[in-house]
Design an enzyme around this catalytic site. Structure first.
Site, PDB file in Angstrom:
ATOM      1  N   ASP A   1       1.003  -0.869  -0.054  1.00 25.11           N
ATOM      2  CA  ASP A   1      -0.218  -0.074  -0.105  1.00 25.11           C
ATOM      3  C   ASP A   1       1.531   1.517   0.040  1.00 25.11           C
ATOM      4  O   ASP A   1       1.721   0.895   0.277  1.00 25.11           O
ATOM      5  CB  ASP A   1      -1.169  -0.197   1.464  1.00 25.11           C
ATOM      6  CG  ASP A   1      -2.519   0.596   1.164  1.00 25.11           C
ATOM      7  OD1 ASP A   1      -3.479   0.637   0.934  1.00 25.11           O
ATOM      8  OD2 ASP A   1      -2.098   2.154   0.303  1.00 25.11           O
TER       9      ASP A   1
ATOM     10  N   GLU B   1     -11.036   6.379   4.326  1.00 25.10           N
ATOM     11  CA  GLU B   1      -9.563   5.932   5.221  1.00 25.10           C
ATOM     12  C   GLU B   1      -9.943   6.454   6.229  1.00 25.10           C
ATOM     13  O   GLU B   1     -10.603   6.576   7.268  1.00 25.10           O
ATOM     14  CB  GLU B   1      -7.802   6.404   4.341  1.00 25.10           C
ATOM     15  CG  GLU B   1      -8.580   5.051   2.645  1.00 25.10           C
ATOM     16  CD  GLU B   1      -6.714   5.693   2.528  1.00 25.10           C
ATOM     17  OE1 GLU B   1      -6.704   6.236   1.288  1.00 25.10           O
ATOM     18  OE2 GLU B   1      -5.816   4.773   3.339  1.00 25.10           O
TER      19      GLU B   1
HETATM   20  C1  GLC Z   1      -4.090   4.170  -0.361  1.00 28.90           C
HETATM   21  C2  GLC Z   1      -4.941   2.742   0.325  1.00 28.90           C
HETATM   22  C3  GLC Z   1      -5.332   1.719  -0.930  1.00 28.90           C
HETATM   23  C4  GLC Z   1      -5.027   2.996  -2.440  1.00 28.90           C
HETATM   24  C5  GLC Z   1      -3.636   3.216  -2.746  1.00 28.90           C
HETATM   25  C6  GLC Z   1      -3.285   3.683  -3.751  1.00 28.90           C
HETATM   26  O1  GLC Z   1      -3.830   4.873   1.215  1.00 28.90           O
HETATM   27  O2  GLC Z   1      -4.724   1.836   1.419  1.00 28.90           O
HETATM   28  O3  GLC Z   1      -6.513   1.110  -1.202  1.00 28.90           O
HETATM   29  O4  GLC Z   1      -5.175   1.393  -3.615  1.00 28.90           O
HETATM   30  O5  GLC Z   1      -3.705   3.987  -0.758  1.00 28.90           O
HETATM   31  O6  GLC Z   1      -3.801   5.301  -3.704  1.00 28.90           O
END
Ligand code: GLC
Length: 611
Positions: A306, A502
């Protein structure tokens, strides 16, 4: 035109084609080794040939996914990065589909201009439509699709999303989120299709929608991502990026099945969760990433981190350390997603390889996985955006599909007969902060990472939809209910949450309606007019103390740009068919509350009325 990215993996095909090429004098002599540039060669052999030509720096570069702002095309090519991403809201200026395609093509031209000409793969979060792009069709968030409960609908939405994504050149969608949300206090509850593994597993159909029956098998096939592996929806207290304190059996029973289903459908990538399992960060958990996901479940695609997640392995928030680089790669991550510092990452990883701390076999395994997906996607043959698909972005056809999804996702929780509303004239009062706000009804991950209130993109608000559905009715809108009186036949008040994403959406203290909403509802109720409450929210809300005084209650979730779908249900053009994808709490202190836990909910999982 990206053209047909047909995957030619059978030797028979290669043999016949090679003979054909030989007779035309175009192919290398049969004795020549496979050339990775030969589209008729079997992909495993193309990968072998390409890797035999790659330097260590070439291979380390393929394991980097860096945000576009930190690495313009020349910088990305200079370091041979394998992938670039747009984080939430990271859009070209102007934010138009054409500008996205221009940006994407510029990255590919730079990548192809390197000695080996390895194309990069570009990733975005298109989690409810191509949601970073102004004017794209925005579908209901997953919680609403869970209420609709139709895997085929989810597959059709994902296919339509893939078309809009491919039109702008993008090859990789960080979707579907296959989390099983077990605590409504979690800010990502709306990204979940439901609270049970069965509901979420069914919606792995999104993988087939995005990739097609076979990755690269059609011009609109994009790489899908099963995320976030594993247990992000099961953290204690619904703490985003928190700790899932579960037995291995419960982790496997509740949170693993959706990933198995995605693997069965050929998902090409898996994104690891920020969260921990019993205090061990997933990003450093070799047992779950390599032994379980890759070896036991047989996942042969690529595992991506992530966003800046490896920085957090040691519990500190600052940039990644050399240990974190080593531990994440050795745990089995094949590509590391980072906002910046790609040069430092490469320096650390090279040092760990040179010192033997990261075995070359691990680097080669990661490269094989990454390059295989690039070959399967057909990026070597057709690396550029297919601009003939650009008219699909925000098209009437896609918006109609989104409206269908909105209709099917509405859950009618209470109705004393006030619904369906009459269309034959009369006076209707509409109120509430979420009645006329595209930003609020689309929620997070829309144009920007967090989303925002206001007129942020093209679409139809719920109020617009009401007006369009009942042209002979006198519709009055007042956000706070000012002006209501007993001359109105009914009042519709659209309340709930404003956008978040988030951890910004974690609500550990309460899930009540805000004071503005409560005051508006009270004002309407004082008039004696029947009140229809519509909740626009990313999750069930704590309304047990209020619902008694409401004449009707419709859960609309986060419907996206096509608000007419809500009006279709309010006026009975579509009888409500949605069912609760999550147990609806009787009170906040019941959290977490899930079916079968012995608690008494306000409305149970699967509940939903109709006309
Ligand atoms: C974010 C999320 C993830 C996403 C990634 C790229 O923090 O947790 O779901 O795909 O970063 O944006």
């Amino acid at each position: 035109m990206r053209g047909n990215r047909l995957r030619r993996s059978s030797l028979a095909t290669a043999g016949l084609a090679t003979i054909a090429l030989l007779t035309t004098g175009l192919a290398p002599a049969m004795a020549d080794p496979i050339d990775y540039r030969d589209p008729t060669a079997p992909i495993p052999e193309r990968v072998d040939d390409l890797m035999s030509r790659m330097s260590l720096d070439d291979k380390l570069g393929q394991m980097v996914q860096v945000e576009r702002v930190a690495a313009p095309p020349e910088e990305a090519a200079k370091h041979r990065v394998g992938s670039v991403l747009s984080g939430g809201g990271s859009a070209p200026e102007p934010n138009t589909p054409e500008a996205w395609a221009d940006m994407y093509d510029a990255y590919q031209r730079a990548a192809l201009d390197t000695p080996l000409g390895i194309p990069l793969i570009y990733g975005v979060d298109a989690v409810h439509g191509h949601n970073n792009v102004q004017g794209a069709t925005i579908y209901p968030h997953n919680i609403g699709l869970g209420a609709a409960g139709d895997p085929d609908l989810v597959q059709r939405i994902s296919a339509a999303t893939a078309e809009e994504v491919a039109a702008t050149g993008i090859d990789w969608d960080f979707a579907p989120c296959l989390c099983v949300a077990r605590d409504d206090r979690w800010g990502r509850t709306y990204e979940s299709f439901g609270e049970t593994p069965e509901q979420v597993t069914a919606m792995a159909s999104a993988v087939t929608g995005l990739q097609g029956e076979q990755l690269g098998g059609s011009p609109t096939s994009v790489l899908a991502t099963a995320k976030h592996y594993i247990g992000d929806g099961g953290t204690t207290g619904g703490d985003d990026q928190g700790n899932a304190e579960l037995s291995e059996q419960e982790l496997r029973d509740v949170h693993l099945p959706p990933f198995q289903a995605a693997i069965d459908r050929g998902v090409g990538s898996v994104m690891v969760s920020y969260s921990s399992w019993n205090d061990v960060k997933l990003h450093a958990n070799r047992y779950l990433v390599t032994d379980v996901l890759k070896d036991e479940l047989g996942f042969d695609g690529l595992v991506v981190s992530d966003y800046d997640a490896i920085d957090k392995i040691d519990g500190q928030e600052e940039e990644f350390t050399r240990d974190e680089v080593r531990d994440s790669v050795n745990a089995g991550l094949d590509m590391i997603m980072m906002s910046e510092n790609h040069e430092l990452f490469l320096e650390y990883l090279r040092a760990e390889v040179d010192s033997g701390q990261v075995p070359m076999e691990r680097i080669d395994d990661a490269n094989r996985r990454v390059l295989t997906k690039k070959f399967e996607l057909g990026l070597f043959e057709n690396p550029f955006a297919q601009r003939d698909l650009l008219p699909s972005v925000g098209s009437a056809e896609h918006r109609e599909l989104a409206r269908e999804a909105v209709r099917e996702s509405q859950v009618l929780l209470k109705n004393d007969g006030v619904l369906p509303l009459s269309k034959d004239g009369g006076k209707l009062f509409v109120a509430g902060k979420n009645a006329d706000d595209i930003g609020n009804q689309t929620g997070g991950w829309t144009i920007t990472w967090q989303g925002s209130s206001g007129d942020i993109t093209e679409g139809t608000t719920i109020l617009d939809g009401i007006r369009q559905a009942a042209p002979d009715t006198e519709v009055t809108y007042s956000r706070d209910g000012e002006g209501i009186d007993d001359s109105y036949g009914a009042a519709v008040v659209v309340v709930g949450e404003t956008p978040y994403a988030e951890y910004e959406g974690d609500r550990p203290e309460d899930l009540k309606l805000d004071d503005e909403d409560l005051a508006t509802i009270a004002k309407l109720r004082e008039s004696g007019v029947p009140v229809v409450v519509v909740t626009v929210s990313g999750r069930p809300l704590d309304i047990g103390g209020e619902v008694e005084g409401w004449n009707a209650l419709l859960a609309s979730w986060l419907p996206g740009t096509e608000g007419q779908g809500v009006a279709d249900v309010l006026f009975g053009d579509h009888a409500p068919s949605g069912k609760l994808p999550m147990t609806w709490m009787g009170s906040f202190d019941q959290q977490p509350i899930n079916a079968g836990d012995g608690q008494q909910p306000l409305f149970p999982l699967g509940f939903g009325l109709t006309y």
